[in-house]
Design a protein around this motif. Structure first.
Motif, PDB file in Angstrom:
ATOM      1  N   GLN A 293      22.019  78.100  -8.968  1.00  0.00           N
ATOM      2  CA  GLN A 293      20.586  78.254  -9.242  1.00  0.00           C
ATOM      3  C   GLN A 293      20.174  79.605  -8.700  1.00  0.00           C
ATOM      4  OE1 GLN A 293      18.078  74.847  -8.247  1.00  0.00           O
ATOM      5  NE2 GLN A 293      16.316  76.167  -7.812  1.00  0.00           N
ATOM      6  N   SER A 294      19.276  80.295  -9.407  1.00  0.00           N
ATOM      7  CA  SER A 294      18.965  81.681  -9.040  1.00  0.00           C
ATOM      8  C   SER A 294      17.950  81.798  -7.914  1.00  0.00           C
ATOM      9  CB  SER A 294      18.446  82.432 -10.271  1.00  0.00           C
ATOM     10  OG  SER A 294      19.330  82.280 -11.353  1.00  0.00           O
ATOM     11  N   MET A 295      16.910  81.000  -7.990  1.00  0.00           N
ATOM     12  CA  MET A 295      15.829  81.113  -7.003  1.00  0.00           C
ATOM     13  C   MET A 295      15.055  79.812  -6.924  1.00  0.00           C
ATOM     14  SD  MET A 295      12.669  81.072  -8.735  1.00  0.00           S
ATOM     15  CE  MET A 295      11.486  82.278  -8.138  1.00  0.00           C
ATOM     16  N   THR A 296      14.226  79.736  -5.902  1.00  0.00           N
ATOM     17  CA  THR A 296      13.258  78.655  -5.809  1.00  0.00           C
ATOM     18  C   THR A 296      11.982  79.238  -5.227  1.00  0.00           C
ATOM     19  OG1 THR A 296      12.839  76.401  -4.989  1.00  0.00           O
ATOM     20  CG2 THR A 296      13.956  77.915  -3.478  1.00  0.00           C
ATOM     21  N   VAL A 297      10.867  78.639  -5.557  1.00  0.00           N
ATOM     22  CA  VAL A 297       9.605  79.039  -4.935  1.00  0.00           C
ATOM     23  C   VAL A 297       9.386  78.105  -3.753  1.00  0.00           C
ATOM     24  CG1 VAL A 297       7.124  79.325  -5.208  1.00  0.00           C
ATOM     25  CG2 VAL A 297       8.657  79.894  -7.099  1.00  0.00           C
ATOM     26  N   PHE A 298       9.418  78.692  -2.569  1.00  0.00           N
ATOM     27  CA  PHE A 298       9.272  77.927  -1.329  1.00  0.00           C
ATOM     28  C   PHE A 298       7.801  77.719  -1.045  1.00  0.00           C
ATOM     29  CE2 PHE A 298       9.385  78.350   3.549  1.00  0.00           C
ATOM     30  CZ  PHE A 298       9.406  76.977   3.717  1.00  0.00           C
ATOM     31  N   LYS A 299       7.395  76.465  -1.047  1.00  0.00           N
ATOM     32  CA  LYS A 299       6.035  76.088  -0.684  1.00  0.00           C
ATOM     33  C   LYS A 299       6.154  75.324   0.629  1.00  0.00           C
ATOM     34  CE  LYS A 299       5.261  73.643  -4.318  1.00  0.00           C
ATOM     35  NZ  LYS A 299       4.652  72.870  -5.416  1.00  0.00           N
ATOM     36  N   ASP A 300       5.770  75.964   1.695  1.00  0.00           N
ATOM     37  CA  ASP A 300       5.940  75.347   3.013  1.00  0.00           C
ATOM     38  C   ASP A 300       4.965  74.197   3.161  1.00  0.00           C
ATOM     39  OD1 ASP A 300       6.312  74.674   5.650  1.00  0.00           O
ATOM     40  OD2 ASP A 300       6.475  76.748   6.342  1.00  0.00           O
ATOM     41  N   VAL A 301       5.467  72.990   2.849  1.00  0.00           N
ATOM     42  CA  VAL A 301       4.575  71.821   2.865  1.00  0.00           C
ATOM     43  C   VAL A 301       4.092  71.478   4.268  1.00  0.00           C
ATOM     44  CG1 VAL A 301       5.440  70.806   0.740  1.00  0.00           C
ATOM     45  CG2 VAL A 301       6.545  70.237   2.882  1.00  0.00           C
ATOM     46  N   ARG A 302       4.741  72.047   5.278  1.00  0.00           N
ATOM     47  CA  ARG A 302       4.227  71.869   6.639  1.00  0.00           C
ATOM     48  C   ARG A 302       2.806  72.410   6.714  1.00  0.00           C
ATOM     49  NH1 ARG A 302       9.123  74.765   9.771  1.00  0.00           N
ATOM     50  NH2 ARG A 302       8.578  76.262   8.133  1.00  0.00           N
ATOM     51  N   THR A 303       2.596  73.572   6.097  1.00  0.00           N
ATOM     52  CA  THR A 303       1.277  74.197   6.097  1.00  0.00           C
ATOM     53  C   THR A 303       0.300  73.391   5.256  1.00  0.00           C
ATOM     54  OG1 THR A 303       2.312  76.372   6.315  1.00  0.00           O
ATOM     55  CG2 THR A 303       0.020  76.333   5.609  1.00  0.00           C
ATOM     56  N   VAL A 344      12.388  82.531  -2.797  1.00  0.00           N
ATOM     57  CA  VAL A 344      13.629  82.469  -2.030  1.00  0.00           C
ATOM     58  C   VAL A 344      14.814  82.538  -2.990  1.00  0.00           C
ATOM     59  CG1 VAL A 344      15.091  81.022  -0.564  1.00  0.00           C
ATOM     60  CG2 VAL A 344      12.636  81.145  -0.129  1.00  0.00           C
ATOM     61  N   ASP A 345      15.730  83.467  -2.720  1.00  0.00           N
ATOM     62  CA  ASP A 345      16.999  83.517  -3.450  1.00  0.00           C
ATOM     63  C   ASP A 345      18.116  83.679  -2.419  1.00  0.00           C
ATOM     64  OD1 ASP A 345      16.876  86.177  -2.663  1.00  0.00           O
ATOM     65  OD2 ASP A 345      16.658  86.965  -4.703  1.00  0.00           O
ATOM     66  N   LYS A 346      19.306  84.008  -2.893  1.00  0.00           N
ATOM     67  CA  LYS A 346      20.444  84.049  -1.972  1.00  0.00           C
ATOM     68  C   LYS A 346      20.268  85.105  -0.878  1.00  0.00           C
ATOM     69  CE  LYS A 346      25.456  83.587  -2.046  1.00  0.00           C
ATOM     70  NZ  LYS A 346      26.671  83.518  -2.891  1.00  0.00           N
ATOM     71  N   GLU A 347      19.508  86.157  -1.186  1.00  0.00           N
ATOM     72  CA  GLU A 347      19.346  87.266  -0.244  1.00  0.00           C
ATOM     73  C   GLU A 347      18.525  86.875   0.985  1.00  0.00           C
ATOM     74  OE1 GLU A 347      20.854  90.291  -0.543  1.00  0.00           O
ATOM     75  OE2 GLU A 347      21.851  89.323  -2.241  1.00  0.00           O
ATOM     76  N   ASN A 348      17.531  86.036   0.813  1.00  0.00           N
ATOM     77  CA  ASN A 348      16.633  85.743   1.939  1.00  0.00           C
ATOM     78  C   ASN A 348      16.585  84.271   2.323  1.00  0.00           C
ATOM     79  OD1 ASN A 348      15.185  84.776  -0.241  1.00  0.00           O
ATOM     80  ND2 ASN A 348      13.223  85.623   0.424  1.00  0.00           N
ATOM     81  N   VAL A 349      17.519  83.470   1.787  1.00  0.00           N
ATOM     82  CA  VAL A 349      17.487  82.036   2.061  1.00  0.00           C
ATOM     83  C   VAL A 349      17.597  81.744   3.556  1.00  0.00           C
ATOM     84  CG1 VAL A 349      19.979  81.739   1.705  1.00  0.00           C
ATOM     85  CG2 VAL A 349      18.463  79.794   1.413  1.00  0.00           C
ATOM     86  N   LYS A 350      18.402  82.523   4.245  1.00  0.00           N
ATOM     87  CA  LYS A 350      18.597  82.287   5.681  1.00  0.00           C
ATOM     88  C   LYS A 350      17.341  82.618   6.477  1.00  0.00           C
ATOM     89  CE  LYS A 350      22.013  82.997   9.331  1.00  0.00           C
ATOM     90  NZ  LYS A 350      23.304  83.661   9.687  1.00  0.00           N
ATOM     91  N   SER A 351      16.745  83.775   6.180  1.00  0.00           N
ATOM     92  CA  SER A 351      15.570  84.195   6.956  1.00  0.00           C
ATOM     93  C   SER A 351      14.359  83.310   6.689  1.00  0.00           C
ATOM     94  CB  SER A 351      15.229  85.662   6.653  1.00  0.00           C
ATOM     95  OG  SER A 351      14.905  85.832   5.281  1.00  0.00           O
ATOM     96  N   GLU A 352      14.182  82.876   5.440  1.00  0.00           N
ATOM     97  CA  GLU A 352      12.987  82.114   5.096  1.00  0.00           C
ATOM     98  C   GLU A 352      13.092  80.626   5.427  1.00  0.00           C
ATOM     99  OE1 GLU A 352      10.210  83.273   4.410  1.00  0.00           O
ATOM    100  OE2 GLU A 352      10.640  85.327   3.801  1.00  0.00           O
TER     101      GLU A 352
END
Length: 368
Positions: A293-303, A344-352
């Protein structure tokens, strides 16, 4: 005689104590300040939200009860009626069907209950006080922009998919995506592969609700993995090889993205594909790490949970909640609190996702 009187008196005292104790027990068990209705336990997102709501209310002096509608508007209405009977002051609800939920919240509103529409907007009623949401137009725009930024050449076959036609968010996601994709369809970067309705409207940057409905009617997944799989198989079977090769796929969320990706991965005429997602589900994060999968839109449901519960607490405390905008639900402008989204994609998955402690590194394999 006095012995009999003592016995009767003791019996009366015991009965009174039992009655009072039972009354107290009933009161405490039924006392609910915030009622929460979520759509289904069958998607990880809503199960996670359940726990986060429980954690949020535990930090306060108020009480809550959480009920699931399991994909049924009838069950949803029953849930709302149950919570009304327990004396709630605030209702937080994610509608299964935006229109169908109107009658349920109107019943709550008649009882003086503050209604907060959570993540999905309840439509065509004035019984909604507030809307807590991610910027849904921005979600679709982010998905589309990823396809634009990472596609090469011209006449790239573009496969469009959408959420459920009963979900107002599905319209907003698709509307946001269309505004980004349409100029690139018009200039020949993309070629629509699977929707005659979208093809007929490719020269229109702004689509009406009816026009959006026509396209979504053709490419809806109903947020269902099996329906997504079947639709993708049908589409790939129907097209010739010139609509395969290197392709771009607008998938509305992670559950549908994985199903669609699995189908495209098995077609030998598809040499590569970009596929979008949304929600940063664990399974899709692993797919991103594995290049499925190429990317996902991260919606921080905690917020989002914090915003919704914070709004409920302000109402219970007699205060007016802060809002950042409004949405037209077809009947009225609903005051809204919006939360930002992150690509979020493979480049920033760890940081985000890992460094933000949303997930643990041990949840995944192959994470660099």
């Amino acid at each position: 005689m006095s012995r009999i009187w003592k016995a009767v008196s003791l019996a009366i005292v015991v009965m009174m104590f039992t009655f009072i104790a039972a009354g107290c027990a009933d009161g405490s068990s039924n006392e609910v300040n915030v009622g929460i209705v979520l759509p289904t336990k069958d998607e990880p997102r809503w199960v996670q939200d359940e726990q986060r709501f429980k954690d949020a209310i535990a930090k306060t002096d108020y009480t809550s009860e959480i009920l699931f509608s399991q994909g049924s508007s009838a069950k949803e209405k029953e849930n709302v009626e149950t919570l009304i009977s327990k004396g709630i002051d605030v209702l937080i609800i994610t509608p299964q069907d935006g229109d169908a939920a109107a009658s349920a919240v109107e019943a709550a509103k008649k009882e003086g209950i503050t209604v907060i529409s959570y993540d999905r907007l309840i439509t065509n009623t004035d019984a909604v006080d507030y809307y807590v949401t991610f910027d849904s137009l921005a979600v679709g725009a982010a998905q589309a922009q990823y396809l634009v930024d990472n596609s090469q050449g011209s006449d790239v076959p573009l496969y469009l998919y959408a959420g459920a036609a009963s979900d107002n968010n599905a319209f907003l996601f698709f509307e946001g995506a269309w505004k980004v994709l349409q100029p690139k369809i018009a200039d020949g970067t993309f070629k629509i592969a699977n929707s005659s309705e979208a093809e007929s409207l490719k020269d229109k940057a702004e689509l009406s609700r009816d026009e959006l409905s026509k396209i979504i009617g053709q490419v809806t997944t109903n947020w269902d993995a099996n329906e997504s799989k079947n639709k993708a198989q049908t589409h790939l079977t129907a097209v010739s090889d010139d609509l395969k090769g290197d392709v771009a796929i607008l998938a509305p969320n992670d559950g549908t993205a994985r199903s669609i990706a699995d189908v495209f991965a098995t077609d030998s005429a598809v040499t590569s594909f970009l596929v979008t997602g949304q929600d940063a589900e664990k399974a899709s994060v692993q797919y991103i790490i594995d290049n499925k999968q190429s990317m996902t839109v991260f919606k921080d449901v905690r917020t989002l949970v914090e915003d919704a519960m914070g709004m409920a607490i302000q109402v219970l405390d007699g205060k007016t909640p802060e809002t950042t905008g409004s949405y037209d639900n077809g009947n009225t402008e609903v005051k809204a609190k919006q939360t930002d989204v992150i690509v979020v994609d493979k480049e920033n998955v760890k940081s985000e996702l890992i460094e933000s402690e949303y997930y643990e590194a041990g949840d995944f394999t192959g994470l660099e």
